[in-house]
Design a protein around this motif. Structure first.
Motif, PDB file in Angstrom:
ATOM      1  N   VAL A 160       0.832  -1.213   0.000  1.00  0.00           N
ATOM      2  CA  VAL A 160       0.000   0.000   0.000  1.00  0.00           C
ATOM      3  C   VAL A 160       0.859   1.253   0.000  1.00  0.00           C
ATOM      4  CG1 VAL A 160      -2.012  -1.105   1.029  1.00  0.00           C
ATOM      5  CG2 VAL A 160      -0.334  -0.001   2.534  1.00  0.00           C
ATOM      6  N   LEU A 161       2.022   1.186   0.645  1.00  0.00           N
ATOM      7  CA  LEU A 161       2.936   2.336   0.596  1.00  0.00           C
ATOM      8  C   LEU A 161       3.458   2.540  -0.822  1.00  0.00           C
ATOM      9  CD1 LEU A 161       4.924   1.801   3.918  1.00  0.00           C
ATOM     10  CD2 LEU A 161       3.279   3.612   3.439  1.00  0.00           C
ATOM     11  N   ASP A 162       3.781   1.441  -1.499  1.00  0.00           N
ATOM     12  CA  ASP A 162       4.238   1.542  -2.889  1.00  0.00           C
ATOM     13  C   ASP A 162       3.136   2.078  -3.806  1.00  0.00           C
ATOM     14  OD1 ASP A 162       6.842   0.710  -2.511  1.00  0.00           O
ATOM     15  OD2 ASP A 162       6.408  -1.402  -2.892  1.00  0.00           O
ATOM     16  N   ALA A 163       1.881   1.911  -3.402  1.00  0.00           N
ATOM     17  CA  ALA A 163       0.751   2.405  -4.195  1.00  0.00           C
ATOM     18  C   ALA A 163       0.376   3.840  -3.840  1.00  0.00           C
ATOM     19  CB  ALA A 163      -0.458   1.491  -4.015  1.00  0.00           C
ATOM     20  N   GLY A 164       1.188   4.494  -2.992  1.00  0.00           N
ATOM     21  CA  GLY A 164       0.988   5.909  -2.700  1.00  0.00           C
ATOM     22  C   GLY A 164       0.134   6.220  -1.492  1.00  0.00           C
TER      23      GLY A 164
END
Length: 534
Positions: free
Chosen positions: A137-141
């Motif tokens: 989810v962090l990689d998805a912004g």
């Protein structure tokens, strides 16, 4: 067991070391045999001592890329919903799928440097790693803003046992927000976060989703990696989205689904490409006229889902009205009977204590190919201490007692028998889903119950009888692994006070890896009808 080495261990295991262990196991060996095993176990012990530190290969986060700041326990925890606050954002996300969306993690998920209570004071654990889905989810912004409270050891359906305090229903203080993902349900419902993680072994996403009036999806077993999340039993572990609406649920699922190379709950091949796309198919559906959105789709009303003992007639009426509305969306609605659906909750109950006691409470995940949380496991012995047992909530202590009883009285055969019988239940669902695209029924049989008085000690029997039958329609699909989505469809009167109105929901169950179909059915209904006005 073969021997790979003998060698000359620095510290020899003596016959005197072995005697008390054998005595506890009810065994007695001759002196020559004791001498033989002293040498063999010495070699084993030396091998154990030579193992490299597994922490060297753990997936530790890059704190430059995934910084986290302002870690604190909030004074105002939003009526029990927050366990810990933190701010975390990826400095170089790989997509904008969840750009700017705020997310709460359930407090059984590893997030390095942030305490993980699992809803209990049984152990004091701060992880060194991030769960796979947290990184995704962090990689998805997305922006992580904290960890949501969860019920004690994730073993309660009512929100009165979290070590951080009771979690109150967003529509009525003093009533349950559902469990075990209680804080997640409340935070999404109040708008404190855009999205929240839930984890579900018997209904722990869908119970709070129904109770709080939000969308909650228990994905197909294995679709979303469980790596870095505290397990209850690997055969029923699911992590998934809790959101305000169905499209957000699809976005969230798309961000977290797919194999990670650690979790053996996931198939090693086949989950890729379009099979992991959930947003585009949903948007294509929502672009259609309402009367055409579900044209040609067959919805099976599960008779036994409306025959739960103690079921509230107001829930039945609300859910049946919601199901009738599917017809105006173009769906064909019929009735289906699966008698074994009524047997599934008892089988779930009998299958859980032996494996759940080991995996959940003792951290013993033997037989699995996955990331082992060894730093937490070392905080718990082969059995719970008195203080650890006393820290458990009613549901967790009841499971541990069941674990001790079954282990002593029956051994492995009871869990095996229940699991074998559950295969037949699974097959019956699969057979029914050959004739229908989805099955529907109430998520819960009755509205959220009133919470006990804070700090009251009413005992496990009284506490647990407040939610008898609560998971009758949810836990069967944990064992079977079918995707199951809870969609709010209206309000019903509280059983204790008819002037109090609380959410209720329909559960939509699809074929395995048919999560997209569940989302489509839910999104079509959601677009056409305002559940809060029904």
């Amino acid at each position: 067991m073969s021997v790979v080495q003998l060698g000359a261990p620095d510290k020899r295991v003596t016959e005197d070391d072995l005697r008390p262990i054998l005595s506890n196991a009810g065994l007695e060996l001759s002196e020559p045999l004791l001498e033989n095993y002293s040498t063999l176990i010495s070699a084993l012990d030396a091998g154990i001592a030579s193992l490299q530190d597994d922490r060297d290969i753990l997936p530790r986060p890059d704190l430059t890329k995934y910084p986290r700041t302002d870690i604190h326990i909030p004074e105002d925890n939003e009526f029990g919903a927050w366990a810990t606050k933190v701010t975390a954002k990826c400095t170089s996300p790989t997509s904008d799928l969840l750009k700017g969306r705020t997310i709460a993690l359930k407090d059984n998920m590893a997030f390095a440097g942030v305490r993980c209570t699992n809803g209990t004071s049984m152990v004091d654990w701060t992880p060194e790693i991030d769960a796979t889905v947290v990184t995704r989810v962090l990689d998805a912004g997305a922006i992580i803003v904290g960890k949501a409270a969860c019920e004690n050891s994730c073993l309660e359906g009512m929100s009165g046992t979290a070590v951080t305090g009771q979690v109150h229903n967003p529509y009525a203080k003093g009533y349950s927000a559902g469990g075990s993902s209680s804080g997640s349900g409340r935070l999404v419902a109040t708008g404190s976060v855009d999205l929240a993680f839930g984890c579900d072994q018997g209904g722990s996403i869908r119970i709070p989703a129904s109770s709080c009036g939000v969308v909650g999806l228990k994905p197909t077993w294995g679709l979303v990696p469980y790596t870095g999340i505290l397990s209850l039993d690997a055969t029923i572990d699911h992590a998934g989205p809790m959101t305000k609406n169905v499209r957000d649920c699809a976005l969230f699922l798309e961000a977290i689904a797919g194999p990670d190379g650690w979790d053996d709950r996931q198939p090693p091949f086949g989950l890729e490409g379009d099979k992991l796309k959930f947003v585009a198919p949903l948007d294509a559906l929502l672009a259609k006229d309402s009367s055409e959105m579900l044209k040609g789709l067959k919805i099976g009303v599960l008779s036994e889902g409306f025959e739960v003992p103690g079921q509230d007639p107001n829930v039945v009426s609300s859910v049946m009205s919601a199901i009738e509305r599917f017809k105006s969306l173009g769906a064909e609605v019929g009735t289906i009977s699966i008698p074994s659906h009524k047997e599934a909750p008892l089988l779930w109950t009998c299958a859980l204590p032996l494996s759940g006691g080991r995996q959940s409470l003792l951290g013993d995940m033997d037989g699995r190919k996955q990331l082992y949380l060894t730093d937490r496991a070392e905080l718990v012995g082969p059995k719970l201490t008195q203080s650890q047992f006393d820290a458990l909530g009613p549901g967790a202590s009841n499971m541990y007692m069941g674990y001790l009883w079954i282990q002593e009285k029956y051994g492995a055969k009871i869990q095996g028998k229940a699991m074998n019988l559950l295969k037949q239940v699974n097959d019956n669902y699969d057979k029914a889903l050959k004739g229908f695209d989805v099955l529907v029924m109430p998520t819960l049989p009755y509205p959220p119950p009133r919470l006990p008085e804070p700090d009251s000690d009413e005992g496990p029997l009284n506490f647990l009888t407040r939610t008898i039958g609560l998971i009758a329609n949810t836990c069967p699909f944990n064992n079977s692994g079918h995707p199951a989505l809870s969609l709010p469809v209206g309000f019903v009167p509280a059983r204790e006070d008819p002037s109090v109105k609380l959410p209720t929901a329909v559960q939509i169950v699809g074929r395995k890896y048919g999560d997209a179909t569940c989302l489509k059915v839910a999104a079509a209904w959601e677009k056409a009808f305002d559940w809060k006005s029904l």
